[in-house]
Write a protein that holds these residues in place. Structure first.
Motif, PDB file in Angstrom:
ATOM      1  N   VAL A  81       2.841  -1.552  -6.273  1.00 45.33           N
ATOM      2  CA  VAL A  81       2.280  -0.465  -5.263  1.00 45.33           C
ATOM      3  C   VAL A  81       1.702  -0.805  -4.289  1.00 45.33           C
ATOM      4  CG1 VAL A  81       0.807   1.613  -5.745  1.00 45.33           C
ATOM      5  CG2 VAL A  81       1.680   0.787  -7.660  1.00 45.33           C
ATOM      6  N   PHE A  83      -1.167   0.467  -1.601  1.00 47.74           N
ATOM      7  CA  PHE A  83      -1.827   1.712  -1.833  1.00 47.74           C
ATOM      8  C   PHE A  83      -2.340   2.222  -0.195  1.00 47.74           C
ATOM      9  CE2 PHE A  83      -2.615  -0.611  -5.626  1.00 47.74           C
ATOM     10  CZ  PHE A  83      -2.923   0.064  -6.261  1.00 47.74           C
ATOM     11  N   THR A  85      -4.997   2.710   0.914  1.00 49.44           N
ATOM     12  CA  THR A  85      -6.324   2.023   1.540  1.00 49.44           C
ATOM     13  C   THR A  85      -6.010   0.529   1.405  1.00 49.44           C
ATOM     14  OG1 THR A  85      -7.291   1.948  -0.456  1.00 49.44           O
ATOM     15  CG2 THR A  85      -7.703   3.610   1.256  1.00 49.44           C
ATOM     16  N   ALA A  87      -6.010  -1.706  -0.274  1.00 49.49           N
ATOM     17  CA  ALA A  87      -6.927  -2.290  -1.646  1.00 49.49           C
ATOM     18  C   ALA A  87      -6.578  -3.896  -1.852  1.00 49.49           C
ATOM     19  CB  ALA A  87      -6.030  -1.604  -2.817  1.00 49.49           C
ATOM     20  N   MET A  89      -8.231  -7.712  -1.828  1.00 45.61           N
ATOM     21  CA  MET A  89      -9.441  -8.267  -2.354  1.00 45.61           C
ATOM     22  C   MET A  89     -10.257  -8.880  -1.357  1.00 45.61           C
ATOM     23  SD  MET A  89      -8.997  -8.127  -5.869  1.00 45.61           S
ATOM     24  CE  MET A  89      -7.426  -7.617  -6.796  1.00 45.61           C
ATOM     25  N   PRO A  90     -11.234  -8.418  -0.671  1.00 45.87           N
ATOM     26  CA  PRO A  90     -11.762  -8.893   0.661  1.00 45.87           C
ATOM     27  C   PRO A  90     -12.360 -10.302   0.428  1.00 45.87           C
ATOM     28  CG  PRO A  90     -13.380  -7.421  -0.396  1.00 45.87           C
ATOM     29  CD  PRO A  90     -12.059  -7.224  -1.209  1.00 45.87           C
ATOM     30  N   TRP A  91     -12.593 -10.720  -1.085  1.00 42.80           N
ATOM     31  CA  TRP A  91     -13.182 -12.185  -1.150  1.00 42.80           C
ATOM     32  C   TRP A  91     -12.124 -13.207  -1.297  1.00 42.80           C
ATOM     33  CZ3 TRP A  91     -13.504  -8.046  -4.329  1.00 42.80           C
ATOM     34  CH2 TRP A  91     -12.696  -8.107  -5.725  1.00 42.80           C
ATOM     35  N   PHE A 100      -2.417 -14.275  -6.071  1.00 44.28           N
ATOM     36  CA  PHE A 100      -3.133 -13.644  -7.280  1.00 44.28           C
ATOM     37  C   PHE A 100      -2.099 -12.877  -7.829  1.00 44.28           C
ATOM     38  CE2 PHE A 100      -5.889 -10.257  -8.976  1.00 44.28           C
ATOM     39  CZ  PHE A 100      -6.270 -11.060 -10.309  1.00 44.28           C
ATOM     40  N   ALA A 101      -1.196 -11.994  -7.062  1.00 45.64           N
ATOM     41  CA  ALA A 101      -0.272 -11.123  -7.671  1.00 45.64           C
ATOM     42  C   ALA A 101       0.847 -11.909  -8.325  1.00 45.64           C
ATOM     43  CB  ALA A 101       0.199  -9.966  -6.763  1.00 45.64           C
ATOM     44  N   ARG A 103       0.592 -14.946  -9.612  1.00 40.30           N
ATOM     45  CA  ARG A 103       0.466 -15.597 -10.847  1.00 40.30           C
ATOM     46  C   ARG A 103       0.180 -14.700 -11.961  1.00 40.30           C
ATOM     47  NH1 ARG A 103      -4.060 -17.864  -8.777  1.00 40.30           N
ATOM     48  NH2 ARG A 103      -3.041 -19.561  -8.144  1.00 40.30           N
ATOM     49  N   SER A 104      -0.098 -13.458 -11.667  1.00 40.93           N
ATOM     50  CA  SER A 104      -0.279 -12.252 -12.703  1.00 40.93           C
ATOM     51  C   SER A 104       1.234 -12.057 -13.351  1.00 40.93           C
ATOM     52  CB  SER A 104      -0.592 -11.068 -12.095  1.00 40.93           C
ATOM     53  OG  SER A 104      -2.115 -11.286 -11.507  1.00 40.93           O
ATOM     54  N   SER A 136     -11.095  -9.144   6.243  1.00 42.09           N
ATOM     55  CA  SER A 136     -11.910  -8.681   7.181  1.00 42.09           C
ATOM     56  C   SER A 136     -11.485  -9.208   8.643  1.00 42.09           C
ATOM     57  CB  SER A 136     -13.411  -8.988   6.840  1.00 42.09           C
ATOM     58  OG  SER A 136     -13.359 -10.413   7.083  1.00 42.09           O
ATOM     59  N   ARG A 150       2.357  -8.226  -1.073  1.00 42.61           N
ATOM     60  CA  ARG A 150       1.801  -8.575  -2.373  1.00 42.61           C
ATOM     61  C   ARG A 150       2.590  -7.577  -3.571  1.00 42.61           C
ATOM     62  NH1 ARG A 150      -4.315  -6.619  -3.775  1.00 42.61           N
ATOM     63  NH2 ARG A 150      -3.345  -4.544  -3.045  1.00 42.61           N
TER      64      ARG A 150
ATOM     65  N   ASP B 180     -10.014   1.175  -6.114  1.00 42.97           N
ATOM     66  CA  ASP B 180      -8.740   0.603  -5.706  1.00 42.97           C
ATOM     67  C   ASP B 180      -8.305  -0.792  -6.343  1.00 42.97           C
ATOM     68  OD1 ASP B 180      -8.319   2.468  -3.877  1.00 42.97           O
ATOM     69  OD2 ASP B 180      -8.866   1.484  -2.020  1.00 42.97           O
ATOM     70  N   TRP B 181      -9.475  -1.610  -6.375  1.00 41.48           N
ATOM     71  CA  TRP B 181      -9.343  -2.934  -7.035  1.00 41.48           C
ATOM     72  C   TRP B 181      -8.947  -2.849  -8.463  1.00 41.48           C
ATOM     73  CZ3 TRP B 181     -14.341  -4.412  -4.112  1.00 41.48           C
ATOM     74  CH2 TRP B 181     -14.121  -4.614  -2.805  1.00 41.48           C
ATOM     75  N   LEU B 188      -1.039  -4.813 -11.964  1.00 40.19           N
ATOM     76  CA  LEU B 188      -0.864  -6.286 -12.182  1.00 40.19           C
ATOM     77  C   LEU B 188      -0.997  -6.774 -13.419  1.00 40.19           C
ATOM     78  CD1 LEU B 188      -2.575  -7.920  -9.042  1.00 40.19           C
ATOM     79  CD2 LEU B 188      -0.273  -7.368  -9.407  1.00 40.19           C
ATOM     80  N   ARG B 194      -9.088 -11.690 -17.539  1.00 40.87           N
ATOM     81  CA  ARG B 194      -8.867 -11.915 -16.168  1.00 40.87           C
ATOM     82  C   ARG B 194      -9.613 -10.832 -15.147  1.00 40.87           C
ATOM     83  NH1 ARG B 194      -4.978 -15.463 -13.750  1.00 40.87           N
ATOM     84  NH2 ARG B 194      -4.087 -13.655 -12.460  1.00 40.87           N
ATOM     85  N   TYR B 278     -19.125 -11.217   0.489  1.00 46.02           N
ATOM     86  CA  TYR B 278     -17.670 -10.920   1.433  1.00 46.02           C
ATOM     87  C   TYR B 278     -17.832  -9.804   2.419  1.00 46.02           C
ATOM     88  CZ  TYR B 278     -17.242  -7.386  -2.268  1.00 46.02           C
ATOM     89  OH  TYR B 278     -17.379  -6.360  -3.231  1.00 46.02           O
ATOM     90  N   LYS B 279     -16.931 -10.063   3.632  1.00 51.11           N
ATOM     91  CA  LYS B 279     -17.102  -9.038   4.543  1.00 51.11           C
ATOM     92  C   LYS B 279     -15.974  -8.066   4.084  1.00 51.11           C
ATOM     93  CE  LYS B 279     -16.875 -10.514   8.865  1.00 51.11           C
ATOM     94  NZ  LYS B 279     -17.180 -11.428   9.565  1.00 51.11           N
ATOM     95  N   ASP B 280     -16.219  -6.713   4.510  1.00 57.58           N
ATOM     96  CA  ASP B 280     -15.010  -5.817   3.916  1.00 57.58           C
ATOM     97  C   ASP B 280     -14.220  -5.182   5.133  1.00 57.58           C
ATOM     98  OD1 ASP B 280     -13.563  -4.735   2.345  1.00 57.58           O
ATOM     99  OD2 ASP B 280     -14.945  -2.908   2.001  1.00 57.58           O
TER     100      ASP B 280
END
Lengths: 287, 280
Positions: A81, A83, A85, A87, A89-91, A100-101, A103-104, A136, A150, B180-181, B188, B194, B278-280
């Motif tokens: 998918v 998205f 927005t 979506a 992960m900002p970290w 990450f995807a 590995r899943s 960011s 992704r 969203d997350w 996934l 996890r 984190y900065k968004d």
């Protein structure tokens, strides 16, 4: 049997003031393997709900969706998918998000293999060199590219895109559409995409599903895109089929989308396939 | 070239400090003895009264001497009522860290559980709302009665007062992870473990860290008061003991030390917080 079969799909939402509203009903369509389908319609016709049902993120009130002969009953790694927005992960970095995807999808892979796989898809969306950046630090277009990478990186059987380019400026949108078309053609990916943009639909889709206005929305027509598949943005508007298709789509959205809702047009029993491009070529040959 | 703002701010800080020290010095200067103290009375009450009108409040110079004295030998131990300020601070920091660590261990998993379930949020909310505003010192008698040990009681009070900001912030952070997350996690096919570790925890991390930072501040505020009550060791006891000794200089040294340790604790947490945000 078709790769994806949607049968008599219906969604009812409760209304806050009490009662309920049928957003759409009797939605039937098929998607063949390798097809690119765009769905177009006004806001409130339930496009996003249909996509979420296909993704397994929402459940329908009635009806069935089968993929590869098996009913969809929840989210799956078989359906990637993208998205609206993005979506991300900002970290995580760009590579972190894609990895990450991966590995899943492939939990048994070594870190090196995951990394290599992720990098291949980052490269595919032309983001090599930005893989260590965080979301960011990216522009809107780049973020959406990461979202696409992704979704592709989990090697899904089908890709679902929820109006992914809606927030982008025209130039960026154009270049990402080009990239997406190339990638989809190279990989033979099956795609279901929501869009508001008629030109985007004509450029990308093999078939365009037109939804009538909600509530009680349904599929009014399925427009077959008769333009050659190796279409290019620069020459698209010179194709003889282009304007008839475009006019047909715009006419529908501007004038006819509410016809079924208002009872001017009868509710079609089964989806009506139309090929406005073909009538145009008939026209040009006759003159 | 214009001087940088940091430099100007530093100079301004120094100026303010100087002004403060100067007014302190002027305020505590021994006044000319215009009141006559009878020799007999001076003999009777000893040196203190005979010094005339000198204030019990130390001058900056006297304070400075005490400070140098305290810093030059912070770890001496001459029995229960005479320990170096370093030792006392050590006791306090140790209590805060133990109580605080226990609070982290309880608050974060519990907050996770509450935050993941709207039902639990609603069910536990009245308890949290009632327990949260209770002054830590109100717990002290109960703690002393049930735990029977003053040291454990002090740690318990730290625990009980630093748990709420962390619990509430963890709950808030976990329950407000962006949909969203979570949708990404679903598509996934992440298993719950996890999902909790790789999506919810990092997403809620900054909010949780804010709670931790508030908590460590509260814990350090509370330990001083708690130690005044339980006595024995710690910087709070030290302050109270010096009050009984009427040694304002030592109290001032302790007050300064409390402030500096609090600042250090806060900046340590802030450093961790910076990594997690984190900065968004």
């Amino acid at each position: 049997m078709s790769f994806l079969k949607v049968e008599k799909l219906k969604k009812i939402y409760p209304v806050r003031t009490g009662g309920q509203v049928t957003v759409f009903e009797d939605v039937d369509f098929n998607i063949e393997k390798g097809e690119f389908i765009c769905i177009v319609g006004h806001s409130g016709c339930g496009k996003t709900t249909i996509l979420n049902v296909l993704a397994g993120l929402e459940t329908q009130t009635a009806g069935h969706v089968f993929m590869d002969g098996r009913e969809i009953s929840g989210p799956s790694l078989d359906r990637g998918v993208v998205f609206q927005t993005h979506a991300l992960m900002p970290w995580l970095t760009v590579k972190g998000n894609v990895a990450f995807a991966v590995r899943s999808r492939y939990p048994n892979w070594t870190a090196a293999k995951i990394n290599e796989h992720a990098m291949r898809f980052i490269d595919m969306v032309n983001l090599t060199g930005s893989e260590e950046k965080r979301p960011s630090e990216l522009s809107g277009g780049m973020k959406q590219r990461v979202g696409i990478a992704r979704a592709f990186a989990i090697d899904p059987k089908m890709l679902l895109l929820d109006e992914p380019f809606g927030a982008l400026d025209a130039l960026t949108r154009g270049s990402i559409q080009d990239e997406l078309l190339t990638i989809v053609q190279d990989t033979g990916q099956t795609v279901f995409m929501i869009t508001h943009d008629v030109d985007e639909a004509i450029f990308l889709a093999d078939k365009v599903i037109l939804m009538s206005n909600g509530p009680m929305a349904m599929i009014a027509e399925i427009v077959v895109n008769t333009l050659p598949r190796n279409r290019r943005r620069a020459t698209l508007h010179h194709e003889p089929h282009y304007y008839p298709i475009r006019n047909h789509l715009v006419d529908f959205l501007v004038n006819r989308a509410s016809d079924i809702t208002n009872g001017i047009q009868e509710r079609p029993v089964e989806p009506l396939f139309v090929s406005p491009g073909l009538s145009a070529s008939a026209l040009t040959t006759s003159t | 070239m214009k001087p940088s703002q940091t430099l100007v701010a530093g100079l301004l800080s120094a100026l303010l400090l100087l002004t403060f020290l100067l007014s302190w010095h002027l305020a505590t200067m021994p006044k000319a003895a215009d009141q006559v103290v009878s020799d007999e009375y001076a003999l009777l009450v000893g040196g203190a009264a005979a010094k005339g009108q000198e204030s019990a409040f130390p001058t900056p110079a006297q304070f400075g001497d005490k400070l140098v004295e305290a810093i030059s030998d912070p770890f001496y131990d001459n029995g229960p009522n005479d320990k170096g300020i370093g030792i006392q601070l050590g006791y306090s920091i140790w209590r805060v860290l133990v109580g605080f660590a226990a609070a982290v261990i309880v608050a974060i998993p519990l907050g996770f559980m509450i935050g993941m379930s709207p039902l639990m949020t609603k069910a536990l909310d009245p308890f949290i709302q009632v327990l949260k505003p209770i002054s830590p010192l109100a717990w002290m008698p109960l703690a002393l009665f049930t735990l029977k040990d003053s040291n454990v009681s002090a740690v318990f009070v730290i625990f009980i007062c630093s748990i709420w900001p962390m619990l509430l912030n963890t709950t808030l952070g976990v329950s407000s992870v962006r949909k969203d997350w979570l949708d990404v996690a679903k598509t996934l096919e992440l298993n719950p473990f996890r999902k909790a570790i790789f999506v919810i925890l990092p997403a809620a991390g900054p909010t949780i860290m804010t709670g931790i930072r508030i908590s460590i501040g509260i814990a350090w505020l509370v330990i001083v008061a708690a130690e005044m009550l339980v006595g024995g060791t710690g910087i709070g006891y030290f302050v109270w003991n010096e009050w009984n000794n009427l040694s304002i200089s030592n109290i001032l040294v302790a007050v300064l030390a409390i402030g500096i340790v609090g600042m250090i604790l806060d900046s340590l947490v802030a450093r961790v917080q910076k990594h997690i945000t984190y900065k968004d």
